[in-house]
Design a protein around this motif. Structure first.
Motif, mmCIF file in Angstrom:
data_model
loop_
_atom_site.group_PDB
_atom_site.id
_atom_site.type_symbol
_atom_site.label_atom_id
_atom_site.label_comp_id
_atom_site.label_asym_id
_atom_site.label_seq_id
_atom_site.Cartn_x
_atom_site.Cartn_y
_atom_site.Cartn_z
ATOM 1 N N HIS A 194 0.825 -1.219 0.000
ATOM 2 C CA HIS A 194 0.000 0.000 0.000
ATOM 3 C C HIS A 194 0.856 1.265 0.000
ATOM 4 N N GLY A 195 2.157 1.129 0.222
ATOM 5 C CA GLY A 195 3.066 2.264 0.109
ATOM 6 C C GLY A 195 3.169 3.137 1.352
ATOM 7 N N PHE A 196 2.412 2.866 2.399
ATOM 8 C CA PHE A 196 2.483 3.669 3.624
ATOM 9 C C PHE A 196 3.525 3.062 4.561
ATOM 10 N N PRO A 197 4.115 3.904 5.407
ATOM 11 C CA PRO A 197 5.148 3.346 6.301
ATOM 12 C C PRO A 197 4.613 2.400 7.374
ATOM 13 N N GLY A 198 3.336 2.532 7.747
ATOM 14 C CA GLY A 198 2.761 1.655 8.765
ATOM 15 C C GLY A 198 2.403 0.288 8.194
ATOM 16 N N ARG A 199 1.793 -0.530 9.047
ATOM 17 C CA ARG A 199 1.319 -1.853 8.606
ATOM 18 C C ARG A 199 -0.123 -2.027 9.061
ATOM 19 N N LEU A 200 -0.914 -2.651 8.192
ATOM 20 C CA LEU A 200 -2.332 -2.829 8.477
ATOM 21 C C LEU A 200 -2.618 -4.309 8.740
ATOM 22 N N LEU A 201 -3.011 -4.600 9.980
ATOM 23 C CA LEU A 201 -3.281 -5.986 10.395
ATOM 24 C C LEU A 201 -4.772 -6.120 10.661
ATOM 25 N N VAL A 202 -5.426 -6.939 9.855
ATOM 26 C CA VAL A 202 -6.883 -7.013 9.905
ATOM 27 C C VAL A 202 -7.343 -8.327 10.527
ATOM 28 N N PHE A 203 -8.391 -8.240 11.346
ATOM 29 C CA PHE A 203 -9.001 -9.412 11.979
ATOM 30 C C PHE A 203 -10.408 -9.557 11.428
ATOM 31 N N GLU A 204 -10.674 -10.682 10.781
ATOM 32 C CA GLU A 204 -11.995 -10.889 10.172
ATOM 33 C C GLU A 204 -12.578 -12.236 10.572
ATOM 34 N N GLY A 205 -13.878 -12.335 10.474
ATOM 35 C CA GLY A 205 -14.538 -13.607 10.770
ATOM 36 C C GLY A 205 -15.938 -13.360 11.288
ATOM 37 N N LEU A 206 -16.649 -14.447 11.534
ATOM 38 C CA LEU A 206 -18.025 -14.341 12.018
ATOM 39 C C LEU A 206 -18.045 -13.695 13.397
ATOM 40 N N ASP A 207 -19.177 -13.163 13.724
ATOM 41 C CA ASP A 207 -19.407 -12.665 15.064
ATOM 42 C C ASP A 207 -19.235 -13.838 16.032
ATOM 43 N N GLY A 208 -18.491 -13.624 17.114
ATOM 44 C CA GLY A 208 -18.297 -14.720 18.069
ATOM 45 C C GLY A 208 -17.138 -15.631 17.711
ATOM 46 N N SER A 209 -16.380 -15.287 16.660
ATOM 47 C CA SER A 209 -15.261 -16.144 16.265
ATOM 48 C C SER A 209 -14.013 -15.869 17.105
ATOM 49 N N GLY A 210 -14.054 -14.791 17.894
ATOM 50 C CA GLY A 210 -12.919 -14.507 18.783
ATOM 51 C C GLY A 210 -12.002 -13.385 18.293
ATOM 52 N N LYS A 211 -12.406 -12.663 17.272
ATOM 53 C CA LYS A 211 -11.577 -11.581 16.715
ATOM 54 C C LYS A 211 -11.180 -10.532 17.746
ATOM 55 N N SER A 212 -12.183 -10.016 18.457
ATOM 56 C CA SER A 212 -11.907 -8.905 19.378
ATOM 57 C C SER A 212 -10.983 -9.337 20.500
ATOM 58 N N SER A 228 -16.209 -2.852 -6.001
ATOM 59 C CA SER A 228 -15.884 -1.604 -6.704
ATOM 60 C C SER A 228 -16.130 -0.389 -5.807
ATOM 61 N N ILE A 229 -17.114 -0.483 -4.924
ATOM 62 C CA ILE A 229 -17.399 0.639 -4.023
ATOM 63 C C ILE A 229 -16.268 0.834 -3.016
ATOM 64 N N TYR A 230 -15.629 -0.259 -2.651
ATOM 65 C CA TYR A 230 -14.572 -0.197 -1.639
ATOM 66 C C TYR A 230 -13.172 -0.109 -2.262
ATOM 67 N N ALA A 231 -13.120 0.335 -3.521
ATOM 68 C CA ALA A 231 -11.826 0.372 -4.212
ATOM 69 C C ALA A 231 -10.824 1.298 -3.519
ATOM 70 N N PHE A 232 -11.318 2.215 -2.694
ATOM 71 C CA PHE A 232 -10.421 3.154 -1.994
ATOM 72 C C PHE A 232 -9.645 2.475 -0.860
ATOM 73 N N ALA A 233 -10.095 1.304 -0.441
ATOM 74 C CA ALA A 233 -9.481 0.641 0.720
ATOM 75 C C ALA A 233 -8.305 -0.238 0.278
ATOM 76 N N PRO A 234 -7.080 0.100 0.684
ATOM 77 C CA PRO A 234 -5.935 -0.702 0.241
ATOM 78 C C PRO A 234 -5.926 -2.104 0.850
ATOM 79 N N GLN A 235 -5.198 -2.972 0.178
ATOM 80 C CA GLN A 235 -5.062 -4.345 0.683
ATOM 81 C C GLN A 235 -4.233 -4.324 1.972
ATOM 82 N N PRO A 236 -4.718 -4.989 3.000
ATOM 83 C CA PRO A 236 -3.951 -5.003 4.256
ATOM 84 C C PRO A 236 -2.658 -5.810 4.111
ATOM 85 N N ASP A 237 -1.784 -5.663 5.099
ATOM 86 C CA ASP A 237 -0.549 -6.454 5.102
ATOM 87 C C ASP A 237 -0.824 -7.875 5.567
ATOM 88 N N ARG A 238 -1.832 -8.022 6.400
ATOM 89 C CA ARG A 238 -2.236 -9.355 6.854
ATOM 90 C C ARG A 238 -3.728 -9.338 7.159
#
Ligand code: ADP
Length: 232
Positions: free
Chosen positions: A9-27, A124-134
């Motif tokens: 994504h070209g930014f100096p930081g890193r984007l770590l994303v947690f995804e899954g069903l509600d109750g899967s333990g993400k938070s 296509s609507i979310y095209a502004f959101a870069p791909q996370p690092d993980r």
């Protein structure tokens, strides 16, 4: 000290994303990881997808009066996410933080597709959101999420159960059917978007150590700082 290699994504930081069903333990896992990273001296910004003031009232009103279609629902959520992205995710990413994000655009991809929107249109609507690092995907059977919800006395929300879709008159049955649809979407995304799959039926500690181990190479040359910032 060697420089960290640049992220796609070209930014100096890193984007770590947690995804899954509600109750899967993400938070649970995102919070533990945030604290661990902070204790190791990294600059961490923690953010979660709760509706912003910008659209929450409109969404609530629309839901109450049954005014929303799958398309308008999707567009409102996209506005909500754009607001969160530009205010909460982009600035710390630009400033070189490790951004730990509890849910990202994939939540919308899964939810909107499960509600009948065309997946390519949603993307296509979310095209502004870069791909996370993980993207850590917390894979868990729907039945397990239901059991965890009952055990922690959390209420099942009407929309979480997809009750508005008329899948069943019974809340629990509707929840199972709708969450199964969501899971199918997540499984599809896991392949196309190369999610890091985490078996979330294991203990909290086992899962957390797998996540830390997975991030070790990325963190090796990542600069440390001193602050943890939470978006609440
Ligand atoms: P999510 O953020 O995906 O909705 P949470 O982290 O809030 O999930 O967890 C949902 C419930 O399940 C909570 O009561 C939590 O304590 C419990 N939980 C989380 N991870 C595990 C696990 N690995 N095993 C058993 N219960 C868990």
């Amino acid at each position: 000290m060697p420089e960290p290699s640049p992220a796609p994504h070209g930014f100096p930081g890193r984007l770590l994303v947690f995804e899954g069903l509600d109750g899967s333990g993400k938070s649970t896992q995102a919070a533990l990881l945030g604290k661990w990273l902070q204790a190791r001296g990294y600059r961490v910004f923690f953010t979660e997808w709760n509706s912003s003031e910008l659209v929450s009232k409109t969404i609530r009103r629309g839901k109450k009066k049954n005014l929303l279609t799958a398309t308008t629902f999707s567009l409102l959520h996209a506005t909500d996410f754009a607001d969160r992205f530009e205010r909460r995710i982009l600035p710390p990413l630009r400033a070189g933080y490790l951004v730990v994000s509890d849910r990202y655009a994939y939540t919308a991809f899964a939810r909107d597709a499960a509600r009948g929107c065309a997946p390519e249109w949603v993307r296509s609507i979310y095209a502004f959101a870069p791909q996370p690092d993980r993207v850590f995907y917390f894979r868990v059977p729907v039945q397990v999420t239901l059991k965890r919800k009952i055990a922690s006395r959390q209420k099942i929300n009407y929309y979480e159960a997809g009750m508005d879709l008329g899948l069943s008159d019974d809340l629990y049955e509707s929840y199972e059917r709708f969450q199964t649809r969501l899971k199918q979407e997540y499984e599809r995304l896991a392949e196309t978007d190369r999610f890091t799959i985490v078996d979330s039926t294991r203990s909290v500690e086992e899962i957390q150590s797998e996540i830390r181990e997975n991030l070790r190479p990325m963190l090796e040359h990542f600069p440390t700082g001193e602050r943890l910032v939470h978006d609440r």
